[in-house]
Design an enzyme around this catalytic site. Sequence first.
Site, PDB file in Angstrom:
ATOM      1  N   SER A  29      41.917  41.425  41.229  1.00 43.42           N
ATOM      2  CA  SER A  29      40.627  41.379  41.754  1.00 43.42           C
ATOM      3  C   SER A  29      40.506  42.312  43.040  1.00 43.42           C
ATOM      4  O   SER A  29      41.241  42.319  44.414  1.00 43.42           O
ATOM      5  CB  SER A  29      40.580  40.012  42.553  1.00 43.42           C
ATOM      6  OG  SER A  29      39.497  39.736  43.318  1.00 43.42           O
ATOM      7  N   HIS A  54      39.107  42.909  37.988  1.00 40.25           N
ATOM      8  CA  HIS A  54      38.283  41.637  37.966  1.00 40.25           C
ATOM      9  C   HIS A  54      37.237  42.233  39.067  1.00 40.25           C
ATOM     10  O   HIS A  54      37.817  42.470  40.483  1.00 40.25           O
ATOM     11  CB  HIS A  54      39.018  40.514  38.394  1.00 40.25           C
ATOM     12  CG  HIS A  54      38.026  39.273  38.520  1.00 40.25           C
ATOM     13  ND1 HIS A  54      37.986  38.397  37.536  1.00 40.25           N
ATOM     14  CD2 HIS A  54      37.803  38.686  39.742  1.00 40.25           C
ATOM     15  CE1 HIS A  54      37.500  37.378  37.974  1.00 40.25           C
ATOM     16  NE2 HIS A  54      37.390  37.513  39.390  1.00 40.25           N
ATOM     17  N   ASP A  56      34.451  41.011  41.780  1.00 40.86           N
ATOM     18  CA  ASP A  56      33.813  39.746  42.321  1.00 40.86           C
ATOM     19  C   ASP A  56      32.467  39.968  42.835  1.00 40.86           C
ATOM     20  O   ASP A  56      32.361  40.537  43.821  1.00 40.86           O
ATOM     21  CB  ASP A  56      34.814  38.983  43.080  1.00 40.86           C
ATOM     22  CG  ASP A  56      35.715  38.316  42.608  1.00 40.86           C
ATOM     23  OD1 ASP A  56      35.731  37.413  41.867  1.00 40.86           O
ATOM     24  OD2 ASP A  56      37.076  38.729  42.890  1.00 40.86           O
ATOM     25  N   MET A  58      29.065  38.522  44.476  1.00 41.59           N
ATOM     26  CA  MET A  58      28.554  37.446  45.261  1.00 41.59           C
ATOM     27  C   MET A  58      27.167  38.037  45.829  1.00 41.59           C
ATOM     28  O   MET A  58      26.958  38.797  46.569  1.00 41.59           O
ATOM     29  CB  MET A  58      29.762  37.103  46.476  1.00 41.59           C
ATOM     30  CG  MET A  58      30.949  36.982  45.948  1.00 41.59           C
ATOM     31  SD  MET A  58      32.110  36.539  47.239  1.00 41.59           S
ATOM     32  CE  MET A  58      33.827  36.636  46.425  1.00 41.59           C
ATOM     33  N   HIS A  87      32.883  39.099  37.619  1.00 37.64           N
ATOM     34  CA  HIS A  87      32.715  37.723  37.737  1.00 37.64           C
ATOM     35  C   HIS A  87      31.567  37.343  38.500  1.00 37.64           C
ATOM     36  O   HIS A  87      31.472  37.757  39.750  1.00 37.64           O
ATOM     37  CB  HIS A  87      33.926  37.006  38.250  1.00 37.64           C
ATOM     38  CG  HIS A  87      33.877  35.659  38.912  1.00 37.64           C
ATOM     39  ND1 HIS A  87      34.819  35.056  39.996  1.00 37.64           N
ATOM     40  CD2 HIS A  87      32.985  34.525  38.760  1.00 37.64           C
ATOM     41  CE1 HIS A  87      34.621  33.953  40.005  1.00 37.64           C
ATOM     42  NE2 HIS A  87      33.626  33.522  39.293  1.00 37.64           N
ATOM     43  N   MET A  89      29.082  35.580  40.825  1.00 36.47           N
ATOM     44  CA  MET A  89      28.834  34.304  41.490  1.00 36.47           C
ATOM     45  C   MET A  89      27.663  34.563  42.104  1.00 36.47           C
ATOM     46  O   MET A  89      27.376  34.727  43.444  1.00 36.47           O
ATOM     47  CB  MET A  89      29.912  34.153  42.660  1.00 36.47           C
ATOM     48  CG  MET A  89      31.401  33.856  42.122  1.00 36.47           C
ATOM     49  SD  MET A  89      32.720  34.192  43.285  1.00 36.47           S
ATOM     50  CE  MET A  89      32.797  35.917  42.541  1.00 36.47           C
ATOM     51  N   MET A 160      38.199  28.129  38.195  1.00 35.10           N
ATOM     52  CA  MET A 160      38.465  28.439  39.366  1.00 35.10           C
ATOM     53  C   MET A 160      39.251  27.387  39.907  1.00 35.10           C
ATOM     54  O   MET A 160      39.179  26.266  39.914  1.00 35.10           O
ATOM     55  CB  MET A 160      36.915  28.384  40.045  1.00 35.10           C
ATOM     56  CG  MET A 160      35.794  29.212  39.707  1.00 35.10           C
ATOM     57  SD  MET A 160      36.396  31.070  40.176  1.00 35.10           S
ATOM     58  CE  MET A 160      36.869  30.842  41.641  1.00 35.10           C
ATOM     59  N   GLY A 165      34.023  32.443  46.570  1.00 33.41           N
ATOM     60  CA  GLY A 165      33.508  32.936  47.837  1.00 33.41           C
ATOM     61  C   GLY A 165      34.473  33.633  48.558  1.00 33.41           C
ATOM     62  O   GLY A 165      33.988  34.753  49.160  1.00 33.41           O
ATOM     63  N   PHE A 166      35.789  33.461  48.452  1.00 33.10           N
ATOM     64  CA  PHE A 166      36.558  34.082  49.517  1.00 33.10           C
ATOM     65  C   PHE A 166      38.133  34.114  48.849  1.00 33.10           C
ATOM     66  O   PHE A 166      38.473  33.412  47.980  1.00 33.10           O
ATOM     67  CB  PHE A 166      36.758  33.356  50.764  1.00 33.10           C
ATOM     68  CG  PHE A 166      35.687  33.255  51.627  1.00 33.10           C
ATOM     69  CD1 PHE A 166      35.167  34.261  52.419  1.00 33.10           C
ATOM     70  CD2 PHE A 166      34.591  32.254  51.410  1.00 33.10           C
ATOM     71  CE1 PHE A 166      33.782  34.305  53.126  1.00 33.10           C
ATOM     72  CE2 PHE A 166      33.446  31.981  52.004  1.00 33.10           C
ATOM     73  CZ  PHE A 166      32.698  32.991  53.031  1.00 33.10           C
ATOM     74  N   GLY A 167      38.595  35.306  49.065  1.00 33.68           N
ATOM     75  CA  GLY A 167      39.962  35.646  48.541  1.00 33.68           C
ATOM     76  C   GLY A 167      41.002  35.032  49.701  1.00 33.68           C
ATOM     77  O   GLY A 167      40.403  34.346  50.846  1.00 33.68           O
ATOM     78  N   GLY A 168      42.377  34.790  49.129  1.00 29.73           N
ATOM     79  CA  GLY A 168      43.343  34.292  50.013  1.00 29.73           C
ATOM     80  C   GLY A 168      43.373  32.724  50.271  1.00 29.73           C
ATOM     81  O   GLY A 168      43.934  32.129  51.226  1.00 29.73           O
ATOM     82  N   ASP A 194      41.456  31.818  38.405  1.00 24.68           N
ATOM     83  CA  ASP A 194      40.943  32.740  39.457  1.00 24.68           C
ATOM     84  C   ASP A 194      41.112  31.657  40.753  1.00 24.68           C
ATOM     85  O   ASP A 194      40.304  30.849  40.976  1.00 24.68           O
ATOM     86  CB  ASP A 194      39.787  33.159  39.329  1.00 24.68           C
ATOM     87  CG  ASP A 194      39.173  34.184  40.468  1.00 24.68           C
ATOM     88  OD1 ASP A 194      40.230  34.676  41.100  1.00 24.68           O
ATOM     89  OD2 ASP A 194      37.869  34.402  40.194  1.00 24.68           O
ATOM     90  N   GLY A 195      41.754  32.414  41.754  1.00 22.78           N
ATOM     91  CA  GLY A 195      41.897  31.753  43.052  1.00 22.78           C
ATOM     92  C   GLY A 195      43.382  31.277  43.298  1.00 22.78           C
ATOM     93  O   GLY A 195      44.031  30.383  42.727  1.00 22.78           O
ATOM     94  N   GLY A 196      44.024  31.933  44.462  1.00 21.54           N
ATOM     95  CA  GLY A 196      45.551  31.588  44.680  1.00 21.54           C
ATOM     96  C   GLY A 196      46.575  31.621  43.985  1.00 21.54           C
ATOM     97  O   GLY A 196      47.519  31.105  44.013  1.00 21.54           O
ATOM     98  N   GLY A 216      44.324  38.555  43.583  1.00 22.74           N
ATOM     99  CA  GLY A 216      43.556  39.341  44.488  1.00 22.74           C
ATOM    100  C   GLY A 216      44.556  39.414  45.807  1.00 22.74           C
ATOM    101  O   GLY A 216      45.373  40.612  45.728  1.00 22.74           O
TER     102      GLY A 216
HETATM  103  C1  DX5 Z   1      37.197  34.026  44.932  1.00 21.38           C
HETATM  104  C2  DX5 Z   1      37.188  35.260  43.838  1.00 21.38           C
HETATM  105  C3  DX5 Z   1      38.356  35.471  43.488  1.00 21.38           C
HETATM  106  C4  DX5 Z   1      39.337  36.027  44.555  1.00 21.38           C
HETATM  107  C5  DX5 Z   1      40.871  35.513  44.232  1.00 21.38           C
HETATM  108  O1  DX5 Z   1      35.722  33.689  45.058  1.00 21.38           O
HETATM  109  O2  DX5 Z   1      36.441  34.549  42.683  1.00 21.38           O
HETATM  110  O3  DX5 Z   1      38.370  36.539  42.416  1.00 21.38           O
HETATM  111  O4  DX5 Z   1      39.413  37.322  44.661  1.00 21.38           O
HETATM  112  O5  DX5 Z   1      41.558  36.237  45.318  1.00 21.38           O
HETATM  113  P1  DX5 Z   1      42.969  35.362  45.723  1.00 21.38           P
HETATM  114  O6  DX5 Z   1      43.838  35.977  44.748  1.00 21.38           O
HETATM  115  O7  DX5 Z   1      43.223  36.115  46.817  1.00 21.38           O
HETATM  116  O8  DX5 Z   1      42.767  33.899  45.580  1.00 21.38           O
HETATM  117 ZN    ZN Z   2      36.704  35.997  41.003  1.00 20.44          ZN
END
Ligand code: DX5
Ligand code: ZN
Length: 255
Positions: A29, A54, A56, A58, A87, A89, A160, A165-168, A194-196, A216
């Site tokens: 991502s 990927h 993102d 937003m 993706h 959003m 999801m 909305g946010f990575g990490g 996707d996510g974590g 990501g």
């Molecule tokens: C979150 C995004 C993800 C994000 C994942 O809204 O859709 O694609 O980049 O990031 P990580 O891998 O850090 O959870």
């Molecule tokens: Zn995503």
Amino acid sequence: MSPSATSDRGSRLTVWDGLDQSGPFITPSLLACDFGRMRDVLDRIARIGVQAVHLDVMDGRFVPNLTYGPPVIARWREATHLVFDAHLMIVEPERWIDPFADAGCDTLVVHLEAVEQPWPVLERIKARGLRAGIAVNPPTLLRLDPVPSWLALLDSALVMSVMPGFGGQVFDPSVLSKVAALKQARPGLRVAIDGGIGPDTLAAAVATGVDQLVIGSAFFRADDQLEVAWSDLNQRLRQVNPSPLLGTRRRTDPL
Ligand code: DX5
Ligand code: ZN
């Protein structure tokens, strides 16, 4: 629009369709990378063997964050042949299908929560020659019995495992029941998560039937050692036994 944005899509989609032939695969991502050095980042990850990324997108409305849109993606498209898995959003994704297709995206994944009826949106994406997917947020209940008509139109489903909305953020394992339900309702459907996702969480996802892992921060945090991070994540993936629900998408590599 650069000429290659659409003219090279056929070869990119061949790569995309073939990606899971040897088992579950990773799409980095770009949310977690350095936007100030995008050409360099795209070059580096293509050189180490990444084939699809990927994106993102937003809008500050569907999610409480803003990233980038078609003009920015169009510039990235000029710099790379990587597959762009977008993706979205965003609210009213149906209004943006043509601009994202013209910018050089190859798949468009829209949120179930953002459309009144998935069917017409998916049809319009596919009519533009792109692959179409539906994403679903952790709190959203997926009603698959009876099987909704739009499920047959999907090229992929994105589950999801964090609120978008946010990575990490921290992986929520409770969403894995949706992965299993999707695989039961439509065997062979490509299911992404996707996510974590990272070295400690990818095994549970793959064991449940996930085909595509969006990663990501667990990849880009190793900014100066992306090759090592890519190789480690893929090695970890090869050690996991995929679910029997993967159906036709069976691993062929030796374990
Ligand atoms: C979150 C995004 C993800 C994000 C994942 O809204 O859709 O694609 O980049 O990031 P990580 O891998 O850090 O959870
Ligand atoms: Zn995503």
